[in-house]
Design a protein around this motif. Structure first.
Motif, PDB file in Angstrom:
ATOM      1  N   VAL A 530       0.871  -1.168   0.000  1.00  0.00           N
ATOM      2  CA  VAL A 530       0.000   0.000   0.000  1.00  0.00           C
ATOM      3  C   VAL A 530       0.911   1.221   0.000  1.00  0.00           C
ATOM      4  CG1 VAL A 530      -1.805   1.225   1.257  1.00  0.00           C
ATOM      5  CG2 VAL A 530      -1.711  -1.287   1.319  1.00  0.00           C
ATOM      6  N   ASN A 531       0.863   1.995  -1.077  1.00  0.00           N
ATOM      7  CA  ASN A 531       1.801   3.105  -1.252  1.00  0.00           C
ATOM      8  C   ASN A 531       1.154   4.451  -0.969  1.00  0.00           C
ATOM      9  OD1 ASN A 531       3.299   0.986  -2.233  1.00  0.00           O
ATOM     10  ND2 ASN A 531       2.948   1.528  -4.384  1.00  0.00           N
ATOM     11  N   LEU A 532       1.893   5.322  -0.298  1.00  0.00           N
ATOM     12  CA  LEU A 532       1.371   6.651  -0.010  1.00  0.00           C
ATOM     13  C   LEU A 532       1.587   7.578  -1.204  1.00  0.00           C
ATOM     14  CD1 LEU A 532       2.575   7.263   3.650  1.00  0.00           C
ATOM     15  CD2 LEU A 532       0.457   6.225   2.838  1.00  0.00           C
ATOM     16  N   GLN A 533       0.578   8.432  -1.413  1.00  0.00           N
ATOM     17  CA  GLN A 533       0.668   9.408  -2.487  1.00  0.00           C
ATOM     18  C   GLN A 533       1.574  10.569  -2.074  1.00  0.00           C
ATOM     19  OE1 GLN A 533      -3.031  11.600  -3.319  1.00  0.00           O
ATOM     20  NE2 GLN A 533      -3.163  10.395  -5.200  1.00  0.00           N
ATOM     21  N   ASN A 534       1.523  10.913  -0.798  1.00  0.00           N
ATOM     22  CA  ASN A 534       2.279  12.071  -0.310  1.00  0.00           C
ATOM     23  C   ASN A 534       3.104  11.705   0.917  1.00  0.00           C
ATOM     24  OD1 ASN A 534      -0.053  11.631   1.194  1.00  0.00           O
ATOM     25  ND2 ASN A 534      -0.230  13.769   1.800  1.00  0.00           N
ATOM     26  N   PRO A 535       4.097  10.819   0.741  1.00  0.00           N
ATOM     27  CA  PRO A 535       4.874  10.404   1.922  1.00  0.00           C
ATOM     28  C   PRO A 535       5.737  11.542   2.448  1.00  0.00           C
ATOM     29  CG  PRO A 535       5.895   9.573  -0.067  1.00  0.00           C
ATOM     30  CD  PRO A 535       4.600  10.210  -0.493  1.00  0.00           C
ATOM     31  N   MET A 540       9.741   6.351   4.131  1.00  0.00           N
ATOM     32  CA  MET A 540       8.509   6.060   4.859  1.00  0.00           C
ATOM     33  C   MET A 540       7.331   6.195   3.906  1.00  0.00           C
ATOM     34  SD  MET A 540       8.860   7.797   8.548  1.00  0.00           S
ATOM     35  CE  MET A 540       9.673   9.325   8.198  1.00  0.00           C
ATOM     36  N   LEU A 543       3.113   1.198   3.523  1.00  0.00           N
ATOM     37  CA  LEU A 543       2.743   0.526   4.765  1.00  0.00           C
ATOM     38  C   LEU A 543       3.443  -0.825   4.803  1.00  0.00           C
ATOM     39  CD1 LEU A 543      -1.007   1.461   4.848  1.00  0.00           C
ATOM     40  CD2 LEU A 543       0.606   1.948   6.666  1.00  0.00           C
TER      41      LEU A 543
ATOM     42  N   THR B 161      -3.126  14.931   6.293  1.00  0.00           N
ATOM     43  CA  THR B 161      -3.485  13.560   5.951  1.00  0.00           C
ATOM     44  C   THR B 161      -2.524  12.914   4.962  1.00  0.00           C
ATOM     45  OG1 THR B 161      -5.741  14.359   6.168  1.00  0.00           O
ATOM     46  CG2 THR B 161      -5.466  12.189   5.176  1.00  0.00           C
ATOM     47  N   PHE B 162      -2.246  11.629   5.200  1.00  0.00           N
ATOM     48  CA  PHE B 162      -1.537  10.805   4.221  1.00  0.00           C
ATOM     49  C   PHE B 162      -2.578  10.205   3.290  1.00  0.00           C
ATOM     50  CE2 PHE B 162       1.695  10.218   7.663  1.00  0.00           C
ATOM     51  CZ  PHE B 162       2.809  10.629   6.967  1.00  0.00           C
ATOM     52  N   TYR B 163      -2.380  10.365   1.989  1.00  0.00           N
ATOM     53  CA  TYR B 163      -3.305   9.782   1.031  1.00  0.00           C
ATOM     54  C   TYR B 163      -2.682   8.590   0.309  1.00  0.00           C
ATOM     55  CZ  TYR B 163      -6.578  13.580   1.672  1.00  0.00           C
ATOM     56  OH  TYR B 163      -7.497  14.432   2.226  1.00  0.00           O
ATOM     57  N   ILE B 164      -3.539   7.593   0.026  1.00  0.00           N
ATOM     58  CA  ILE B 164      -3.132   6.475  -0.831  1.00  0.00           C
ATOM     59  C   ILE B 164      -3.506   6.876  -2.256  1.00  0.00           C
ATOM     60  CG2 ILE B 164      -3.332   3.973  -1.267  1.00  0.00           C
ATOM     61  CD1 ILE B 164      -2.609   4.531   1.662  1.00  0.00           C
ATOM     62  N   HIS B 165      -4.752   7.302  -2.424  1.00  0.00           N
ATOM     63  CA  HIS B 165      -5.157   8.042  -3.610  1.00  0.00           C
ATOM     64  C   HIS B 165      -6.267   8.986  -3.187  1.00  0.00           C
ATOM     65  CE1 HIS B 165      -8.599   5.370  -3.972  1.00  0.00           C
ATOM     66  NE2 HIS B 165      -7.792   4.326  -4.018  1.00  0.00           N
ATOM     67  N   LEU B 170      -4.893   7.284   5.142  1.00  0.00           N
ATOM     68  CA  LEU B 170      -4.629   6.687   6.447  1.00  0.00           C
ATOM     69  C   LEU B 170      -5.447   7.481   7.463  1.00  0.00           C
ATOM     70  CD1 LEU B 170      -0.780   6.060   6.386  1.00  0.00           C
ATOM     71  CD2 LEU B 170      -2.655   4.581   5.671  1.00  0.00           C
ATOM     72  N   HIS B 200       0.159  13.579   8.719  1.00  0.00           N
ATOM     73  CA  HIS B 200       1.231  14.017   7.817  1.00  0.00           C
ATOM     74  C   HIS B 200       1.914  15.223   8.443  1.00  0.00           C
ATOM     75  CE1 HIS B 200       3.121  15.662   4.182  1.00  0.00           C
ATOM     76  NE2 HIS B 200       3.060  14.427   3.730  1.00  0.00           N
TER      77      HIS B 200
END
Ligand SMILES: [Zn+2]
Lengths: 793, 342
Positions: A530-535, A540, A543, B161-165, B170, B200
């Protein structure tokens, strides 16, 4: 948001100290984070008059001044170029400790004694000017302390506002709450100014292309302004609330924004290419240089103020560089508008900026306060810039926004707050907040448009609660709700397993589950993370998919700090993506072990942990839970190929166990062996028998027999014990492997295994002969199946 | 048969005679092998049973076993006696140093966050709250929309916020569990929801990208603000001690109205003002409020029929206050020197 205590006092009557005021506001939901006193360190600075200036005999750039400070004359050496006779100046006396940290002492400069210091604004911490000494108003009385003379004493309240309170982004808004809490009303400034005969509408027309985004735009024109520095009081006011003084016109717009909350914008009228304001959406890709000299690329989210030909400002966010008020400005076009908060928010997020104006507009300004704010600015421009205000406002407001009407049931208020307030008390609170209330059985409340956060009955209930005081409402200490509370099986086992492992010497760890995909993929290459768009960073950005990975990080951290003996576990989630569904989140149990087997002890030999330590822990855990684990050899990437196993319960794979492979340890810079296991908690849970049934205790005695055999190295002990069980059937109660031996007397490539077998029959006492018979059968079978050789004792 | 019986009796007597002469454990062990070993005298009687006539086997077998039991018992007794006597002789050489460290095994500890979570959950469990959980990866709807955070509203800035899309993120708080539980069940509901959350935010001593929250809520037909104050006061007194002062003050959360922030008197300075409380005397401990009618509408509850309260607290923050920990990163470094302290 910064609020000056003194400024508040100008607008509303109350007799609270700054500290008490801070507490009251905080209790009412307007949180005061800190209080900063101003004018500190200026106690020993007084108004003095320079009575004589002479050149320093020894130094070209220094002057020897005689300064009268009321009771006496002081000799002060000063180097400022603007020093002259007959002016009043701030004098720091010996012993003064200035806000910038300087302590004033008697000094001797090139042979001339100096008894104090004549100060600049900068040195006093009250302004930016450091070109020379500060020249004071000649009417000030000599000897007066400077704080008294300039009215410098103040306290700044730093507010941490919640996003619903747009109204508190103004001194008047905060004053309104203070008034409601204290029981007084706001003294709004009287607006009075002259209009000349020329008509505003002859100078400018306003066209709104997108009235949904800009429901109201009002313009006024002020002619013949004189651009200059603002007077000291205005500079002070702005500086006290954290704004920098620019010039009188810009300062007036900022002052009005701080006072009323409403952002204004002043354009240089003569830089418009036609007598027109057009509000329109930006073209995507349209370029515009804002007043911070940055060229910005816009899109359709941005609303532009234009003169019909070229843009002059990004609406509600920032003005343009070209149309900015400068020292050459003669005529000012003043904008006071109301923009849709969502439009401003989207626009400023697209641009990646946040300004005083955008912060206010995106929280919601008062559409019906537009003209008032413009007029307040006209009054000040007339007063401070000698401007001539043209007659009338060009006010484009096609669909006026009307105040919300809310029905409030006093019964409901008391029901929710558990209060016993009278309708009258509620009305009083609402009226102090500038709401109109018509009293019937239910209250009809008209909510002014400067409170866009209040539109429902429950919102008004909160207003009543916070002004009445949360601490004055009841606290109920009775229990209510259902009689039974359940704890899920899962939660019970989680607690049980955690406590079990702690008892076995394991520390529980909680790791950051945002991990580095580069390293994670080395441990589990096939995983779909599961990859973050805005890490926050690449390290990091996904997940975790493996607790072993996370535990290795912890072992590495500790070994680098000379903590070599590490026994840790984590009960945490791993995450896998799925198509068109929320990711799969599975609870795992991870364990890792490294270092010494036992604590250093005088009576114990020091040994390192091995696979059987970890296996043993898991076997104990299995026995605690009432399941049994089996191992099968299976290669899993992070584990050493000859020490990598899968754990099964009743044929279902529940996890892996083994020794961590060398190349993986190197990734984590770990030295020494690490044994690790990872179990799927849900699958483990599924294998635990939830129902327990009593077995009657045996009635007949057991017979114990030992059996020692020689077998080839590659014969697994479990095969043998399984075979013993098959042959012995129900009569075998327990088989314990008690010795494994290689070496002397044993030929190479073979090993000796010794089992203790306990025989018992359910229905009778076994005789020696019966046992012997079975035992012999077992020996024969082992010889046949494994080529085992019985060892004689 | 007679012969067998006599021999057995003779052997029995012999054992007792020889036993009387022995006063060393070593000798006793030898004697035990002589009589009770694999080829021992008493043992052989049992083996020889197969040579006596079938009809007398049961009687003789019983007799032989009796003798064997008797002899075993007397050996056990003698060994015990000698063991008590012998160490006293050794004592003269080697003194028992009872101050030598004992054989301790490794001792682990629960992570401090778990310890405090268990405590928090335990207190609420005792007040009738049931535990519920939800996923870490949430949709925009559960994390924001259903909780009355409108799109394009500054309230969204409260939680980075952390986004996946665009629609998947999260969770920034455990409040989505409120929605998930209310969607599935009807009141009365009294729920506590612990779990991991994410923000975030730059990592420093005060903030970390992941943290733990405990959410709680109660929905019923007549829940009031007084109930909320009561439950939270009782909770804080259980956790920090009965004498601690609390205060409730106004705040804002999109999913509660009225919203409140709960403070406790500073645990460090007892309210006098110090660095920990930024000289305010109070420490923020949790956010709470009456569940907003919009939230009820989103899950299909009639806000005219049901009212409820909700609250949420950060476990890291509470743990830091309880133990005086000044750097949140310590929780995720898992340094054994840190973990050992709790
Ligand atoms: Zn304190």
């Amino acid at each position: 948001m910064k609020v000056s205590y003194k400024w508040l006092k100008d607008l509303v009557d109350f007799d609270w100290s700054p500290e008490e005021l801070a507490t009251r506001l905080t209790d009412a939901g307007v949180e005061v984070e800190t209080i900063t006193p101003l004018g500190m360190g200026l106690e020993k600075v007084v108004v003095g008059e320079i009575t004589r200036v002479q050149k320093h005999p020894q130094a070209n750039h220094l002057f020897v001044c005689e300064v009268e400070i009321g009771s006496e004359f002081l000799q002060i050496v000063c180097g400022a170029p603007n020093v002259k006779e007959k002016v009043k100046v701030p004098v720091a006396l010996i012993g003064a400790r200035l806000p910038i940290g300087v302590e004033i002492r008697k000094t001797t400069l090139r042979g001339v004694d100096s008894f104090g210091m004549i100060c600049s604004e900068k040195e006093l911490g009250i302004g930016e000017d450091q070109k020379g000494i500060m020249i004071l108003d000649s009417r000030l009385r000599i000897g007066l302390t400077l704080t008294e003379a300039l009215d410098l004493e103040d306290c700044i309240l730093n507010l941490d506002l919640t996003p619903n309170r747009a109204d508190c982004l103004s001194i008047i808004g905060v004053a309104r709450d203070v008034g409601a809490l204290f029981g007084s009303s706001v003294k709004k400034p009287q607006i009075r100014f002259n209009e000349i005969d020329e008509l505003t509408k002859d100078w400018v027309e306003v066209e709104i292309e997108d009235p949904a985004a800009c429901p109201r735009y009002a313009a006024r024109v002020i002619k013949d302004v004189e651009i200059k520095d603002s007077p000291f009081w205005l500079k002070r006011k702005l500086e006290s609330v954290g704004m920098r003084s620019i010039n009188n016109v810009v300062d007036v717009t900022n002052f009005v924004m701080m006072e009323t909350g409403h952002p204004l914008h002043a354009f240089d009228y003569d830089l418009f290419s036609q007598k027109k304001v057009v509000v329109r959406r930006a073209e995507s890709g349209e370029k515009f240089i804002t007043l911070d000299e940055v060229e910005r690329s816009l899109n359709k989210e941005n609303l532009l103020i234009t003169d019909g030909k070229k843009p002059v400002a990004i609406a509600g966010i920032m003005g343009g560089m070209e149309s900015e008020v400068s020292s050459n400005t003669k005529n000012v076009l003043l904008e006071s508008a109301y923009f849709d908060p969502r439009v401003i928010r989207r626009g400023r997020i697209f641009l990646g900026v946040s300004t005083e104006a955008s912060q206010r507009f995106e929280r919601g300004m008062d559409p019906n306060g537009v003209v008032n704010a413009a007029n307040r600015a006209c009054q000040l421009l007339e007063e401070l810039a000698d401007g001539k205000v043209l007659k009338g406002v060009v006010d484009n407001y096609p669909c006026p926004i009307v105040p919300a009407q809310v029905t409030l049931r006093p019964r409901r208020v008391n029901q929710i707050l558990a209060t016993d307030l009278k309708s009258k008390e509620m009305v009083q609170i609402l009226k102090r907040l500038d709401m109109e209330v018509s009293e019937n059985q239910d209250l009809r409340v008209t909510v002014p448009t400067f409170r866009p956060d209040l539109s429902r009955e429950i919102d008004l209930i909160e207003e009543i609660a916070r002004i009445y005081g949360y601490d004055k409402t009841e606290t109920s200490m009775k229990a209510s709700g259902s009689l039974v509370t359940r704890l899920s099986e899962e939660d019970r086992f989680i607690t049980r397993i955690k406590h079990f492992l702690v008892g076995k010497g394991f520390y529980e760890v909680l790791t950051n589950n945002l991990v580095d995909p580069k390293i994670l993929k080395r441990l589990c290459p096939e995983i779909s993370t599961v990859n973050l768009q805005n890490p926050l960073s690449q390290e990091m950005s996904v997940l975790t998919g493996s607790l072993v990975h996370n535990l290795l990080g912890v072992i590495s951290w500790n070994k680098k700090r000379k903590e070599e003996d590490v026994r840790i576990f984590e009960l945490g989630k791993v995450y896998l993506t799925r198509e068109n569904e929320l990711p799969k989140e599975r609870l795992h149990l991870g364990l890792a072990l490294s270092g010494k087997r036992e604590m250093i002890h005088w009576g114990t030999e020091e040994t390192e942990v091995d696979l059987y330590d970890l296996k043993g822990i898991l076997e104990s855990l299995a026995s605690n839970l009432g399941v049994s684990f089996h191992l099968n050899q299976e290669k899993t990437i992070p584990l050493k190929s000859d020490s990598s196993f899968q754990i099964t319960v009743d044929g279902t794979k529940v996890g892996i166990l083994g020794e961590v492979a060398q190349e993986i340890l190197e990734l984590f810079e770990i030295e020494g062996k690490v044994f690790a296991a990872e179990l799927d908690f849900e699958r483990l849970l599924a294998g635990i028998p939830m129902r327990k049934t009593f077995q009657p205790l045996p009635k007949f005695p057991p017979v114990n027999r030992d059996l020692a055999i020689l077998v080839e190295e590659d014969v697994l002990s479990e095969r043998i014990s399984d075979k013993i069980k098959t042959v012995g059937g129900d009569l075998i109660e327990e088989i314990t492997l008690f010795d494994v031996y290689r070496g002397k007397q044993i030929s190479p490539g073979k090993k000796s295994l010794a089992f203790a077998i306990r025989y018992r029959a359910k229905d009778k006492t076994l005789t020696d002969q019966e046992v012997e018979g079975i035992h012999q059968k077992i020996v024969l079978e082992l010889e046949k199946s494994f080529g085992a050789i019985l060892r004689k004792q | 048969m007679k012969k067998y019986q006599e021999d057995l009796e003779k052997a029995r007597k012999e054992v007792f005679e020889e036993l009387a002469k022995v006063d060393k454990i070593k000798n006793l062990e030898e004697l035990k092998i002589k009589y009770l070993g694999r080829k021992g005298i008493i043992t052989s009687f049992l083996k020889n049973l197969k040579e006596v006539p079938t009809e007398s086997r049961p009687t003789l077998g019983k007799l032989a076993n009796q003798v064997k039991d008797q002899v075993e018992a007397i050996f056990k007794k003698r060994i015990k006696e000698l063991k008590i006597r012998e160490p006293s002789e050794e004592k003269r050489i080697e003194l028992l140093d009872y101050t030598l460290p004992g054989r301790r095994g490794w001792q682990g500890k629960l992570h401090p966050i778990t310890q405090i979570s268990e405590k928090i959950i335990g207190i609420f469990y005792g007040m009738g709250f049931e535990v519920a959980k939800g996923p870490d990866v949430e949709t925009d709807y559960y994390n924001f929309g259903a909780l009355n955070f409108p799109k394009d509203h500054p309230a969204r800035d409260m939680q980075d916020t952390f986004y996946i899309h665009d629609d998947l993120l999260l969770r920034t708080h455990t409040s989505p569990v409120q929605i998930r539980v209310m969607e599935k069940r009807r009141p009365p509901l009294k729920i506590i929801a612990p779990g991991r959350c994410y923000r975030h935010e730059a990592i420093n001593a005060r903030s970390y990208c992941t943290f733990h929250q405990v959410e709680g809520f109660y929905v019923d037909t007549d829940v009031t603000f007084a109930d909320l104050k009561g439950v939270l006061s009782a909770f804080v007194w259980e956790l920090f001690g009965k004498e601690i002062a609390v205060r409730f003050r106004g705040s804002f959360f999109p999913f509660t109205e009225p919203s409140a922030e709960m403070d406790i008197a500073c645990v460090n300075c007892k309210g006098k003002g110090c660095g920990l409380c930024k000289y305010r005397g109070w420490l923020e401990i949790l956010g709470a409020g009456m569940i907003d009618p919009e939230v009820f509408k989103n899950v299909g509850y009639d806000p005219e029929v049901y009212t409820g309260y909700a609250f949420g607290m950060g476990v890291e923050r509470i743990t830091m206050l309880k133990y005086g920990i000044d750097d949140i990163r310590l929780f995720y470094e898992n340094d054994l020197r840190f973990l050992r302290q709790f």
